[in-house]
Design a protein around this motif. Sequence first.
Motif, PDB file in Angstrom:
ATOM      1  N   LEU A   1      31.601  65.714  -7.232  1.00 29.93           N
ATOM      2  CA  LEU A   1      31.811  65.298  -5.749  1.00 29.93           C
ATOM      3  C   LEU A   1      32.860  64.232  -5.521  1.00 29.93           C
ATOM      4  CD1 LEU A   1      28.034  63.959  -5.183  1.00 29.93           C
ATOM      5  CD2 LEU A   1      29.339  66.038  -3.633  1.00 29.93           C
ATOM      6  N   LEU A   2      33.295  63.647  -6.720  1.00 27.40           N
ATOM      7  CA  LEU A   2      34.519  62.969  -6.646  1.00 27.40           C
ATOM      8  C   LEU A   2      35.752  63.835  -6.748  1.00 27.40           C
ATOM      9  CD1 LEU A   2      33.712  60.227  -9.599  1.00 27.40           C
ATOM     10  CD2 LEU A   2      34.129  59.590  -7.185  1.00 27.40           C
ATOM     11  N   ASP A   3      35.706  64.729  -7.463  1.00 25.51           N
ATOM     12  CA  ASP A   3      36.794  65.648  -7.450  1.00 25.51           C
ATOM     13  C   ASP A   3      36.964  66.322  -6.003  1.00 25.51           C
ATOM     14  OD1 ASP A   3      37.754  65.586 -10.145  1.00 25.51           O
ATOM     15  OD2 ASP A   3      36.610  67.151 -10.779  1.00 25.51           O
ATOM     16  N   ASP A   4      35.701  66.849  -5.219  1.00 27.77           N
ATOM     17  CA  ASP A   4      35.871  67.364  -4.125  1.00 27.77           C
ATOM     18  C   ASP A   4      36.430  66.497  -2.836  1.00 27.77           C
ATOM     19  OD1 ASP A   4      35.504  70.051  -2.828  1.00 27.77           O
ATOM     20  OD2 ASP A   4      33.934  68.534  -1.653  1.00 27.77           O
TER      21      ASP A   4
ATOM     22  N   VAL B   1      44.020  57.904  -8.742  1.00 25.78           N
ATOM     23  CA  VAL B   1      45.283  58.111  -9.098  1.00 25.78           C
ATOM     24  C   VAL B   1      45.437  59.305  -9.944  1.00 25.78           C
ATOM     25  CG1 VAL B   1      47.476  57.266 -10.071  1.00 25.78           C
ATOM     26  CG2 VAL B   1      46.519  55.973  -8.197  1.00 25.78           C
ATOM     27  N   CYS B   2      44.448  59.138 -11.162  1.00 26.77           N
ATOM     28  CA  CYS B   2      44.571  60.070 -12.234  1.00 26.77           C
ATOM     29  C   CYS B   2      44.093  61.395 -11.672  1.00 26.77           C
ATOM     30  CB  CYS B   2      43.905  59.407 -13.307  1.00 26.77           C
ATOM     31  SG  CYS B   2      44.638  58.116 -14.159  1.00 26.77           S
ATOM     32  N   LEU B   3      42.833  61.155 -11.088  1.00 24.97           N
ATOM     33  CA  LEU B   3      42.290  62.489 -10.483  1.00 24.97           C
ATOM     34  C   LEU B   3      43.147  63.169  -9.725  1.00 24.97           C
ATOM     35  CD1 LEU B   3      38.494  61.252 -10.252  1.00 24.97           C
ATOM     36  CD2 LEU B   3      39.277  63.046 -11.902  1.00 24.97           C
TER      37      LEU B   3
ATOM     38  N   SER C   1      46.532  63.074  -9.198  1.00 29.82           N
ATOM     39  CA  SER C   1      47.591  63.549 -10.005  1.00 29.82           C
ATOM     40  C   SER C   1      47.331  64.967 -10.416  1.00 29.82           C
ATOM     41  CB  SER C   1      48.080  62.629 -11.049  1.00 29.82           C
ATOM     42  OG  SER C   1      48.503  61.358 -10.392  1.00 29.82           O
ATOM     43  N   ARG C   2      46.274  65.143 -11.151  1.00 32.00           N
ATOM     44  CA  ARG C   2      45.781  66.284 -11.666  1.00 32.00           C
ATOM     45  C   ARG C   2      45.770  67.535 -11.031  1.00 32.00           C
ATOM     46  NH1 ARG C   2      40.741  65.446 -15.772  1.00 32.00           N
ATOM     47  NH2 ARG C   2      39.646  65.656 -13.873  1.00 32.00           N
ATOM     48  N   MET C   3      45.470  67.160  -9.477  1.00 31.61           N
ATOM     49  CA  MET C   3      45.464  68.296  -8.824  1.00 31.61           C
ATOM     50  C   MET C   3      46.715  68.499  -7.956  1.00 31.61           C
ATOM     51  SD  MET C   3      42.046  66.716  -6.547  1.00 31.61           S
ATOM     52  CE  MET C   3      40.816  66.251  -7.643  1.00 31.61           C
ATOM     53  N   LEU C   4      47.932  67.736  -8.154  1.00 34.14           N
ATOM     54  CA  LEU C   4      49.235  67.878  -7.397  1.00 34.14           C
ATOM     55  C   LEU C   4      50.066  69.069  -8.007  1.00 34.14           C
ATOM     56  CD1 LEU C   4      50.059  64.268  -6.895  1.00 34.14           C
ATOM     57  CD2 LEU C   4      49.684  66.141  -5.161  1.00 34.14           C
ATOM     58  N   GLY C   5      49.726  69.559  -9.260  1.00 33.50           N
ATOM     59  CA  GLY C   5      50.404  70.709  -9.969  1.00 33.50           C
ATOM     60  C   GLY C   5      51.685  70.479 -10.248  1.00 33.50           C
ATOM     61  N   GLY C   6      51.950  69.255 -10.874  1.00 34.22           N
ATOM     62  CA  GLY C   6      53.227  68.839 -11.122  1.00 34.22           C
ATOM     63  C   GLY C   6      53.972  68.154 -10.155  1.00 34.22           C
ATOM     64  N   GLU C   7      53.757  67.978  -8.868  1.00 34.72           N
ATOM     65  CA  GLU C   7      54.286  67.247  -7.889  1.00 34.72           C
ATOM     66  C   GLU C   7      54.020  65.872  -8.392  1.00 34.72           C
ATOM     67  OE1 GLU C   7      53.998  66.188  -3.012  1.00 34.72           O
ATOM     68  OE2 GLU C   7      53.346  68.135  -3.934  1.00 34.72           O
TER      69      GLU C   7
ATOM     70  N   SER D   1      52.246  55.739 -15.935  1.00 32.05           N
ATOM     71  CA  SER D   1      52.782  56.486 -16.854  1.00 32.05           C
ATOM     72  C   SER D   1      51.651  57.622 -17.492  1.00 32.05           C
ATOM     73  CB  SER D   1      53.314  55.488 -18.293  1.00 32.05           C
ATOM     74  OG  SER D   1      53.740  56.325 -19.171  1.00 32.05           O
ATOM     75  N   PHE D   2      50.470  57.376 -17.574  1.00 29.24           N
ATOM     76  CA  PHE D   2      49.544  58.180 -18.025  1.00 29.24           C
ATOM     77  C   PHE D   2      49.460  59.252 -16.924  1.00 29.24           C
ATOM     78  CE2 PHE D   2      45.205  59.770 -18.054  1.00 29.24           C
ATOM     79  CZ  PHE D   2      44.833  60.137 -18.994  1.00 29.24           C
ATOM     80  N   ALA D   3      49.490  58.938 -15.616  1.00 26.14           N
ATOM     81  CA  ALA D   3      49.202  60.035 -14.590  1.00 26.14           C
ATOM     82  C   ALA D   3      50.649  60.652 -13.927  1.00 26.14           C
ATOM     83  CB  ALA D   3      48.614  59.418 -13.335  1.00 26.14           C
ATOM     84  N   GLY D   4      51.876  60.061 -14.626  1.00 22.48           N
ATOM     85  CA  GLY D   4      53.036  60.498 -14.103  1.00 22.48           C
ATOM     86  C   GLY D   4      53.300  60.333 -12.690  1.00 22.48           C
ATOM     87  N   THR D   5      53.106  59.270 -12.280  1.00 24.49           N
ATOM     88  CA  THR D   5      53.528  58.659 -10.843  1.00 24.49           C
ATOM     89  C   THR D   5      54.714  58.109 -10.832  1.00 24.49           C
ATOM     90  OG1 THR D   5      52.574  56.411 -10.919  1.00 24.49           O
ATOM     91  CG2 THR D   5      51.099  58.215 -10.401  1.00 24.49           C
TER      92      THR D   5
END
Length: 641
Positions: free
Chosen positions: A249-252, A278-280, A282-288, A314-318
């Motif tokens: 549910l969080l992902d969706d 932020v972490c979840l 960032s994983r969905m942005l496909g490198g953006e 740093s962990f999430a690459g923001t």
Amino acid sequence: MCGIAGQLSASGSPGELQASLTKMMTAIRHRGPDGDGIWLDEQRPVALGHVRLAIIDPEHGKQPMVTEDGRFIVVFNGAIYNYLELRRELIGKGHPIHSYSDTEVLLYAYREWGENFLTRLHGMFAFAIWDKAEQKMFCARDRVGIKPLYYCFDGQRLLFASEIKAILAHDSVRAQSNSEGLQDYLTFQFCLDDKTLFKGINKLEPGYCMSAWYQGNELKLKTRQYWDVQYNIDEEHDERYFIDTLSGLLDDSIRLHMRSDVPLGAHLSGGLDSSSIVCLASRMLGGEQMKTFTGAFNEGPQFDETAYAKEVSSFAGTAYNEVYISGNDLPDMLPRLMHYMDEPLAGPGVIPQYYVSKLASEHVKVVMGGQGGDELFIGYARYMAAYLEKCLSGAINQTANQSRFAVSLESIVPNLPLLGTYQPMLQGLWRDGLFGPPDERYFRLVDRSEGMNQLFNLDALRGNSNYSPFESFQRIFNRSELHSLVNQMTYFDLKGSLPALLHVEDRTSMANSIESRVPLLDHRIVEFLATIPPNIKFSGGRVKHLFKESVRSAVPAAIFDRKDKMGFPTPLTQWTKGVARDFVRDTLLSDRARQRGLYNVSAVEKALSNEREYGRIVWGLLCLELWHRIFIDGDMKPSGV
């Protein structure tokens, strides 16, 4: 994200309505700098107005929006996150939807399904739809109260708007204080139910809708609740099922909340809630790369979480952005904040929220945040304090096993160190006895009036009212079929403190003309959590247990294992005794404040000197006096607004 306003009257010329609505819209121009519009009915004294912040389909979302046949007209504030799915379904049913605007989808969804369409919406919303054929206005607010809607009705005229100041801008309305709202404010630092601090102005409650229609030349009004949380406990599944389902549910929810046609970023405090989003995301942005925004203070390490926020970034690459906030700005900034807020609500966290939103507005137009995590996932220390008392009672009286969803004293002992820094809270709770009725005990934990009542002339404050904030609290807390203390506590917070926090979220973002989204408050998550057995949801008194397990693999270990989350504390006491001392004393001890007749001035003087760190007495006084000056006295626009 936008601002809406409207009027239905028993009489009035088009010119009068146009002039009135223009004033209302001007008062909330900050909510929608990208455009505006007014619609007038040619048969009735009905007017709708809108100021727009363009987020979804910026080219085609102009409001007020009218259906192709001219029957339905809408003004809408918010975001419908499942608008693409609804759009496909409505086009399949033959509706002439030409844009990718969620407003157009909302309008035709109402045309197709009527008032029942509310159950199909995933999002945050406050809207008004005028039906020319039925001569009826239908308004609604989202399930948990993310977006605001206020109204004033006297039998001859209905005014409604996204902010109270828009209603006060109408020539027929005079700002007067509401004694019942003031009593709520002193007790909770927010108003319960549909009350506001203004006499004659109400808020449409979360999960409620409102209909107004003409009966002859008279106006009729009716409100009703269309949604509430249902605690239908699922005893068929185990903890692993609940964790996995919550994770999905969080992902969706985050996936849907990331739908935007303009740049999107996120608040990042360094705590679990915002870090998880932020972490979840960032994983969905496909490198953006996502942009994140953090605030802090220079008054000491207890007011600075930037080290944790940087670790998450740093962990999430923001792309990390931060702002340090100074107490030197308080004399100019706080009156402006009270103007934007309409009412003094919640605590001094509004200050950093405003500045972080201001920072975000320089980079993006949409920002996501972690609001709601503590209320939904059982994150406050007061929940543990209440359960400790209940478990002690159960152990002493040998009644621990009589409750269907009991949490035992033995199970919570390993987690009691959470209360190590909250001993003053426990001392205050137990000073007046132990083991009383649950509603009385939790009321003690949320009642902020201690130390406040002696500062006021209570007769002047209460007027002729015999209103009891505790009785209003009881009606919410003691709702039937909540099954357990943890559900009673979180249900009250869902109906009381959470809307107040969302009020702050709305105003601080809208004051800076950006849209704020809160993925944790997807109604599907709220509904799902209500089905989880309390002894699993608050297993061993572990705060945010299920939430932590659902995001364990997504966030860095340093955040997951934190024991020192601060909750964005503000060095207000240091400011009010230091750089802002003159401003505070000049405000609260002025002739103007003395002549108001509300304050016990000698007690106020002592309070200014004796305020403890993180205390809220001076904050409550200061906000209330500034509110009186700006709205009741008529100083409507502080400098800089």
